[in-house]
Design a protein around this motif. Structure first.
Motif, PDB file in Angstrom:
ATOM      1  N   HIS A 291       0.807  -1.242   0.000  1.00  7.97           N
ATOM      2  CA  HIS A 291       0.000   0.000   0.000  1.00  7.97           C
ATOM      3  C   HIS A 291       0.834   1.283   0.000  1.00  7.97           C
ATOM      4  O   HIS A 291       2.052   1.240  -0.130  1.00  7.97           O
ATOM      5  CB  HIS A 291      -1.018  -0.035   1.147  1.00  7.97           C
ATOM      6  CG  HIS A 291      -1.665  -1.381   1.283  1.00  7.97           C
ATOM      7  ND1 HIS A 291      -2.398  -1.936   0.268  1.00  7.97           N
ATOM      8  CD2 HIS A 291      -1.635  -2.305   2.283  1.00  7.97           C
ATOM      9  CE1 HIS A 291      -2.823  -3.139   0.648  1.00  7.97           C
ATOM     10  NE2 HIS A 291      -2.364  -3.394   1.850  1.00  7.97           N
ATOM     11  N   GLU A 307      -2.016   1.433   7.490  1.00  6.80           N
ATOM     12  CA  GLU A 307      -1.274   0.202   7.174  1.00  6.80           C
ATOM     13  C   GLU A 307       0.011   0.490   6.405  1.00  6.80           C
ATOM     14  O   GLU A 307       1.045  -0.123   6.661  1.00  6.80           O
ATOM     15  CB  GLU A 307      -2.145  -0.796   6.399  1.00  6.80           C
ATOM     16  CG  GLU A 307      -1.427  -2.149   6.312  1.00  6.80           C
ATOM     17  CD  GLU A 307      -2.069  -3.175   5.393  1.00  6.80           C
ATOM     18  OE1 GLU A 307      -3.287  -3.109   5.187  1.00  6.80           O
ATOM     19  OE2 GLU A 307      -1.321  -4.038   4.892  1.00  6.80           O
ATOM     20  N   HIS A 368       2.561  -6.747   5.331  1.00  5.58           N
ATOM     21  CA  HIS A 368       1.207  -6.228   5.535  1.00  5.58           C
ATOM     22  C   HIS A 368       0.782  -6.363   6.992  1.00  5.58           C
ATOM     23  O   HIS A 368       1.403  -7.088   7.773  1.00  5.58           O
ATOM     24  CB  HIS A 368       0.193  -7.007   4.680  1.00  5.58           C
ATOM     25  CG  HIS A 368       0.329  -6.729   3.218  1.00  5.58           C
ATOM     26  ND1 HIS A 368      -0.510  -5.872   2.557  1.00  5.58           N
ATOM     27  CD2 HIS A 368       1.240  -7.160   2.317  1.00  5.58           C
ATOM     28  CE1 HIS A 368      -0.141  -5.802   1.279  1.00  5.58           C
ATOM     29  NE2 HIS A 368       0.928  -6.574   1.110  1.00  5.58           N
ATOM     30  N   ALA A 369      -0.315  -5.646   7.322  1.00  7.24           N
ATOM     31  CA  ALA A 369      -1.078  -5.916   8.535  1.00  7.24           C
ATOM     32  C   ALA A 369      -2.508  -6.152   8.071  1.00  7.24           C
ATOM     33  O   ALA A 369      -2.904  -5.735   6.978  1.00  7.24           O
ATOM     34  CB  ALA A 369      -0.990  -4.759   9.509  1.00  7.24           C
TER      35      ALA A 369
HETATM   36 ZN   LIG Z   1      -2.298  -4.993   3.260  1.00  2.00          ZN
END
Ligand SMILES: [Zn+2]
Length: 476
Positions: A291, A307, A368-369
């Motif tokens: 992202h 994020e 990622h989270a």
């Molecule tokens: Zn993500």
């Protein structure tokens, strides 16, 4: 001459396919019994209290154990010493000790009679199974008899298998491509069946309703990056062609059928045994921060965690830890270009950079989270999970290495949701072992505090780096 030739052709075909029970070419001794034979029914090995045996070069099996497992019905008439096996609308009747049999009342002659051994009725497998329209295969090397459900009740042939091609693909997930060409479209109701076989590893495709043109023959394949060593083809029964792909490991291909139904394409991923990250003298890891600041959503319900910020920060931490160990750590996108107005680099762009030969990337890790729910309300899902693509053996191995390294965090209460297969874009289209880590849920009101914590991030970064280093060490 013609008779000899076609007889030779049939024998060769049977030998190639391993389709004949050991009924020819073997030593024939009247009392020769061997018990070292295994039996598989519909792909599952059957363990019976009386094992199958080979007597006079015929496989005899306990009638009830086998045919009830195939969904048939068995009746025993003690007075007449007769056994009847029913399946769908066919019945086979045998008499103990007699070579006379009948199939739907029509007479037939056996060369080995049904017999009672250790108080169990054993009957000649191939005769009965094929009379009931089951498919019987003998694998001499494995001493394995397999019986499978009839592919399709005998139907008019649809067409021929008229080509078979094995060729190199263009990515790790499509390393080797096997294409089966047909003269007529696959059956709409029973298109094909697949079978993953082990010891040795093979993958088979059965094509009911097809016959084989003699021009289509077995092929060997040699490419050190490929799990495929050969592709064999043969007429398994009168109306079914079987294609068997010989493999170095239990790899399952992705399978697609062309829209016109005229070709089946099997795509095998790169052979995991080929992975040699240090071959070029350097270890290169590509870290992918998921992202961007301009990406919609991707934030905790209270807006306190974005994020992209977590992902970029984690990538920076892991990059420093890897570089301290002499590993080259590249990033798929340059986070310093994320100034709040530039658009997010596309997934395709991230993959293009990872696959660029100039970067010589050995493994790809996307950071990622996680999130659940509508993004506006706190939800309960929590925990760590890591994804690899499809059946990728190396991707799974890398994910498992990260999971092992993260054990202290699990012991301290972080939920382990495990290692899973998924078809996320960046792990699917990158050409090296690739994973995507979800470190925790920012939609969970408790877990978001961990994700914001400097000390938790530092701890998780050491686990990520350790998992990556352990994996590379195992292959260098
Ligand atoms: Zn993500």
């Amino acid at each position: 001459m013609r008779i000899q030739k076609s007889f030779y052709y049939i024998i060769v075909l049977l030998l190639l396919l391993g389709a004949g029970l050991p009924q020819f070419g073997g030593k024939v001794h009247a009392t020769n019994i061997s018990y070292d034979v295994r039996l598989q029914v519909n792909g599952v090995e059957l363990k019976l209290d009386v094992p199958p045996l080979i007597k006079d070069n015929r496989t005899l099996v306990p009638v009830r154990g086998v045919f009830e497992a195939l969904g048939g019905k068995v009746e025993w008439d003690a007075a007449k010493r007769q056994v009847t096996v029913f399946y769908q609308d066919t019945k086979v009747l045998l008499t103990i000790g007699s070579t006379a049999a009948s199939v739907n009342e029509a007479g037939a002659v056996l060369d080995v009679p049904a017999q009672i051994i250790n108080q169990r009725t054993l009957i000649p497998l191939r005769f009965v199974a094929e009379s009931l329209n089951f498919l019987v295969n003998w694998d001499g090397a494995q001493r394995l008899v397999s019986v499978n459900e009839p592919a399709v009740p005998s139907q008019p042939l649809l067409g021929d298998v008229d080509s078979l091609k094995v060729e190199a693909g263009t990515s790790k997930t499509e390393n080797t491509i096997v294409t089966i060409g047909l003269s007529a479209p696959l059956s709409a109701t029973a298109p094909y069946k697949t079978l993953a076989l082990t010891d040795p590893d093979r993958f088979a495709v059965d094509l009911p309703g097809f016959s084989l043109t003699p021009a289509v023959t077995d092929q060997t394949y040699a490419d050190e990056k490929s799990p495929v060593t050969a592709v064999r083809i043969g007429q398994m029964t009168a109306d079914t062609v079987r294609v068997v792909v010989d493999l170095l490991e239990g790899a399952k291909p992705t399978i697609t059928v062309s829209p016109d139904g005229l070709s089946i394409v099997l795509k095998f991923a790169q052979y995991s045994g080929y992975f040699k990250p240090l071959e070029d003298g350097k270890l290169v890891v590509m870290l992918d921060p998921g992202h961007w600041s301009t990406t919609a959503g991707k934030r905790s319900p209270d807006g306190s965690l974005r994020e992209y910020e977590f992902n970029q920060d984690m990538v920076g931490r892991v990059k420093a830890l890897l570089e301290a160990q002499g590993i080259i750590a590249l990033t798929s996108v340059d986070a310093s270009l994320d100034n709040g107005t530039t658009p997010e680099p596309s997934l395709a762009e991230r993959v293009r950079i990872a696959n660029d030969p100039a970067n010589a990337v050995d493994i790809f890790v996307s950071f990622h989270a996680n999130a659940s729910g509508n993004g506006k309300d706190w939800t309960t899902p929590a925990g760590w999970e890591t994804f690899y693509y499809g059946n990728s053996i190396l991707g799974k191995s890398l994910a498992k290495s990260l999971e092992r390294a993260t054990a202290p965090a699990f012991a301290a209460g972080l939920k382990n949701r495990g290692v899973k297969s998924a078809d996320f874009y960046v792990i699917k289209y990158t050409t090296m072992p690739a994973i995507l880590i979800e470190h925790g849920f920012y939609t969970n009101i408790y877990e978001v505090e961990k994700l914001k914590s400097d000390s938790w991030r530092a701890e998780m970064a050491t686990y990520d780096a350790t998992g990556i280093i352990d994996f590379l060490n195992a292959y260098k």
